[in-house]
Each structure stands twice: as structure tokens, then as C-alpha cells.
Design a protein around this motif. Sequence first.
Motif, PDB file in Angstrom:
ATOM      1  N   GLN A  37       0.916  -1.221   0.040  1.00 32.97           N
ATOM      2  CA  GLN A  37      -0.182  -0.036  -0.012  1.00 32.97           C
ATOM      3  C   GLN A  37       1.042   1.347   0.215  1.00 32.97           C
ATOM      4  OE1 GLN A  37      -2.289   0.367   3.393  1.00 32.97           O
ATOM      5  NE2 GLN A  37      -3.588   2.253   2.781  1.00 32.97           N
ATOM      6  N   ALA A  38       1.830   1.248   0.903  1.00 29.89           N
ATOM      7  CA  ALA A  38       2.733   2.378   0.938  1.00 29.89           C
ATOM      8  C   ALA A  38       3.481   2.560  -0.313  1.00 29.89           C
ATOM      9  CB  ALA A  38       3.899   2.297   1.818  1.00 29.89           C
ATOM     10  N   LYS A  39       3.806   1.754  -1.183  1.00 29.69           N
ATOM     11  CA  LYS A  39       4.526   1.730  -2.521  1.00 29.69           C
ATOM     12  C   LYS A  39       3.610   2.262  -3.628  1.00 29.69           C
ATOM     13  CE  LYS A  39       6.617  -1.185  -5.858  1.00 29.69           C
ATOM     14  NZ  LYS A  39       7.113  -2.313  -6.592  1.00 29.69           N
ATOM     15  N   GLU A  40       2.259   1.764  -3.363  1.00 31.10           N
ATOM     16  CA  GLU A  40       1.182   2.235  -4.383  1.00 31.10           C
ATOM     17  C   GLU A  40       1.027   3.731  -4.199  1.00 31.10           C
ATOM     18  OE1 GLU A  40      -1.914  -0.248  -3.687  1.00 31.10           O
ATOM     19  OE2 GLU A  40      -1.149  -1.922  -4.825  1.00 31.10           O
ATOM     20  N   GLU A  41       0.992   4.201  -2.702  1.00 35.54           N
ATOM     21  CA  GLU A  41       0.692   5.614  -2.349  1.00 35.54           C
ATOM     22  C   GLU A  41       1.965   6.487  -3.066  1.00 35.54           C
ATOM     23  OE1 GLU A  41       0.064   5.633   1.660  1.00 35.54           O
ATOM     24  OE2 GLU A  41      -1.923   4.740   1.529  1.00 35.54           O
ATOM     25  N   ALA A  42       3.213   5.621  -2.899  1.00 36.76           N
ATOM     26  CA  ALA A  42       4.327   6.614  -3.178  1.00 36.76           C
ATOM     27  C   ALA A  42       4.322   6.805  -4.841  1.00 36.76           C
ATOM     28  CB  ALA A  42       5.500   5.960  -2.629  1.00 36.76           C
ATOM     29  N   GLU A  43       3.979   5.757  -5.444  1.00 39.14           N
ATOM     30  CA  GLU A  43       3.852   5.759  -6.902  1.00 39.14           C
ATOM     31  C   GLU A  43       2.952   6.731  -7.251  1.00 39.14           C
ATOM     32  OE1 GLU A  43       3.335   1.719  -8.065  1.00 39.14           O
ATOM     33  OE2 GLU A  43       5.594   1.259  -7.782  1.00 39.14           O
ATOM     34  N   LYS A  44       1.836   6.774  -6.564  1.00 43.05           N
ATOM     35  CA  LYS A  44       0.603   7.889  -7.016  1.00 43.05           C
ATOM     36  C   LYS A  44       1.190   9.260  -6.961  1.00 43.05           C
ATOM     37  CE  LYS A  44      -4.011   9.254  -5.827  1.00 43.05           C
ATOM     38  NZ  LYS A  44      -5.019   8.709  -4.827  1.00 43.05           N
ATOM     39  N   GLU A  45       1.812   9.497  -5.602  1.00 46.63           N
ATOM     40  CA  GLU A  45       2.286  10.717  -5.426  1.00 46.63           C
ATOM     41  C   GLU A  45       3.490  11.214  -6.317  1.00 46.63           C
ATOM     42  OE1 GLU A  45       3.614  11.515  -1.311  1.00 46.63           O
ATOM     43  OE2 GLU A  45       1.841  10.610  -0.540  1.00 46.63           O
ATOM     44  N   VAL A  46       4.162  10.423  -6.773  1.00 39.40           N
ATOM     45  CA  VAL A  46       5.351  10.435  -7.666  1.00 39.40           C
ATOM     46  C   VAL A  46       4.708  10.812  -9.137  1.00 39.40           C
ATOM     47  CG1 VAL A  46       7.252   9.482  -9.099  1.00 39.40           C
ATOM     48  CG2 VAL A  46       7.337   9.275  -6.608  1.00 39.40           C
ATOM     49  N   ALA A  47       3.581  10.158  -9.602  1.00 41.45           N
ATOM     50  CA  ALA A  47       3.020  10.407 -10.914  1.00 41.45           C
ATOM     51  C   ALA A  47       2.369  11.770 -10.710  1.00 41.45           C
ATOM     52  CB  ALA A  47       1.947   9.495 -10.912  1.00 41.45           C
ATOM     53  N   GLU A  48       1.628  11.986  -9.474  1.00 41.75           N
ATOM     54  CA  GLU A  48       1.077  13.372  -9.590  1.00 41.75           C
ATOM     55  C   GLU A  48       1.996  14.537  -9.696  1.00 41.75           C
ATOM     56  OE1 GLU A  48      -1.234  13.476  -6.110  1.00 41.75           O
ATOM     57  OE2 GLU A  48      -2.649  12.060  -6.778  1.00 41.75           O
ATOM     58  N   PHE A  49       3.233  14.437  -8.858  1.00 36.47           N
ATOM     59  CA  PHE A  49       4.007  15.414  -8.973  1.00 36.47           C
ATOM     60  C   PHE A  49       4.600  15.560 -10.270  1.00 36.47           C
ATOM     61  CE2 PHE A  49       8.763  16.699  -8.506  1.00 36.47           C
ATOM     62  CZ  PHE A  49       8.533  17.577  -7.702  1.00 36.47           C
ATOM     63  N   ARG A  50       4.798  14.272 -11.056  1.00 35.38           N
ATOM     64  CA  ARG A  50       5.473  14.390 -12.405  1.00 35.38           C
ATOM     65  C   ARG A  50       4.491  15.197 -13.169  1.00 35.38           C
ATOM     66  NH1 ARG A  50       7.252   9.229 -13.193  1.00 35.38           N
ATOM     67  NH2 ARG A  50       9.426   9.956 -12.655  1.00 35.38           N
ATOM     68  N   ALA A  51       3.290  14.703 -13.199  1.00 37.87           N
ATOM     69  CA  ALA A  51       2.328  15.477 -14.155  1.00 37.87           C
ATOM     70  C   ALA A  51       2.267  16.904 -13.974  1.00 37.87           C
ATOM     71  CB  ALA A  51       0.725  14.847 -13.632  1.00 37.87           C
ATOM     72  N   GLN A  52       2.374  17.378 -12.360  1.00 36.19           N
ATOM     73  CA  GLN A  52       2.137  18.655 -12.217  1.00 36.19           C
ATOM     74  C   GLN A  52       3.550  19.413 -12.681  1.00 36.19           C
ATOM     75  OE1 GLN A  52       2.362  19.350  -7.883  1.00 36.19           O
ATOM     76  NE2 GLN A  52       2.227  21.578  -7.991  1.00 36.19           N
ATOM     77  N   MET A  53       4.781  18.810 -12.498  1.00 40.61           N
ATOM     78  CA  MET A  53       5.935  19.470 -13.105  1.00 40.61           C
ATOM     79  C   MET A  53       5.854  19.513 -14.517  1.00 40.61           C
ATOM     80  SD  MET A  53       8.157  20.358 -10.784  1.00 40.61           S
ATOM     81  CE  MET A  53       6.832  20.862  -9.770  1.00 40.61           C
ATOM     82  N   GLU A  54       5.298  18.573 -15.168  1.00 39.39           N
ATOM     83  CA  GLU A  54       5.261  18.621 -16.848  1.00 39.39           C
ATOM     84  C   GLU A  54       4.356  19.667 -17.039  1.00 39.39           C
ATOM     85  OE1 GLU A  54       5.948  17.584 -20.724  1.00 39.39           O
ATOM     86  OE2 GLU A  54       7.003  16.713 -18.893  1.00 39.39           O
ATOM     87  N   ALA A  55       3.191  19.918 -16.408  1.00 41.01           N
ATOM     88  CA  ALA A  55       2.077  20.937 -16.709  1.00 41.01           C
ATOM     89  C   ALA A  55       2.883  22.114 -16.410  1.00 41.01           C
ATOM     90  CB  ALA A  55       0.839  20.588 -15.830  1.00 41.01           C
ATOM     91  N   ASN A  56       3.668  22.576 -15.606  1.00 43.84           N
ATOM     92  CA  ASN A  56       4.234  23.724 -15.166  1.00 43.84           C
ATOM     93  C   ASN A  56       5.358  24.079 -16.343  1.00 43.84           C
ATOM     94  OD1 ASN A  56       2.993  24.079 -12.852  1.00 43.84           O
ATOM     95  ND2 ASN A  56       4.635  23.416 -11.528  1.00 43.84           N
TER      96      ASN A  56
END
Length: 110
Positions: A37-56
Motif C-alpha cells: 500500500q505504501a509503495k502504491e501511494e508513493a507511486e501515485k504521489e510521484v505520478a501526480e508530482f511528475r504530472a504537475q511538473m510537466e504541466a508547469n
Amino acid sequence: MDASRGQNGIQLLLTAEQEAQQIVNAARNAKLARLKQAKEEAEKEVAEFRAQMEANYQRELAETSGDSGANVKRLEKETEVKIQQLKTEADRISHDVVDMLLKLITSVRY
């Protein structure tokens, strides 16, 4: 009786060992589930952060690219306005400058 008491003690020990093994297995499974569960949450956060950085990045890229053409046009327009102002000013004072130069050239100083 001692034999049955010994058998009974061994049976209790085996039962206690099985219960302990079940508790350990349950804890191990819970730990593995939590790690997953922690790994899945971390991967989700990384994906959201990556998407945010890409959008910026894409937004900044669009601003610099898009504004680059707009800035060039704006600067060209400002340059034309300044050139026109200088021409107008030169036309306004050119007669005075020519008169002043003629006076300086034609006057003799000792």
C-alpha cells in the motif's frame, strides 16, 4: 498418568506453537500488505508530482514560445513609434539647426 500428562503438555506446546505461527504469519502478511500500500501511494504521489511538473514546464514553454513572437511584435511596434518620434523631432528642429550651422560657418571670428 505421567505419560498422559506428558502427552497433554506436548499437545499444548504444539497448539501454542501453531497459534504463534499463525500470529507471525498474520503479522508478516499485514506488513507486506502495508508495504504494498505504501509503495502504491508513493507511486501515485510521484505520478501526480511528475504530472504537475510537466504541466508547469509545458505552461512555461508555451509562455516563452508564445510570448516570444508577441514580444518581437511589441518591440517592433515600440521601435517604429520611437523612430517616428525621432523623425518628427528632427523635422521640427532641422530648420533651426541649419540656420545655426549657417551662422557659425558664415561668421568670422578673430
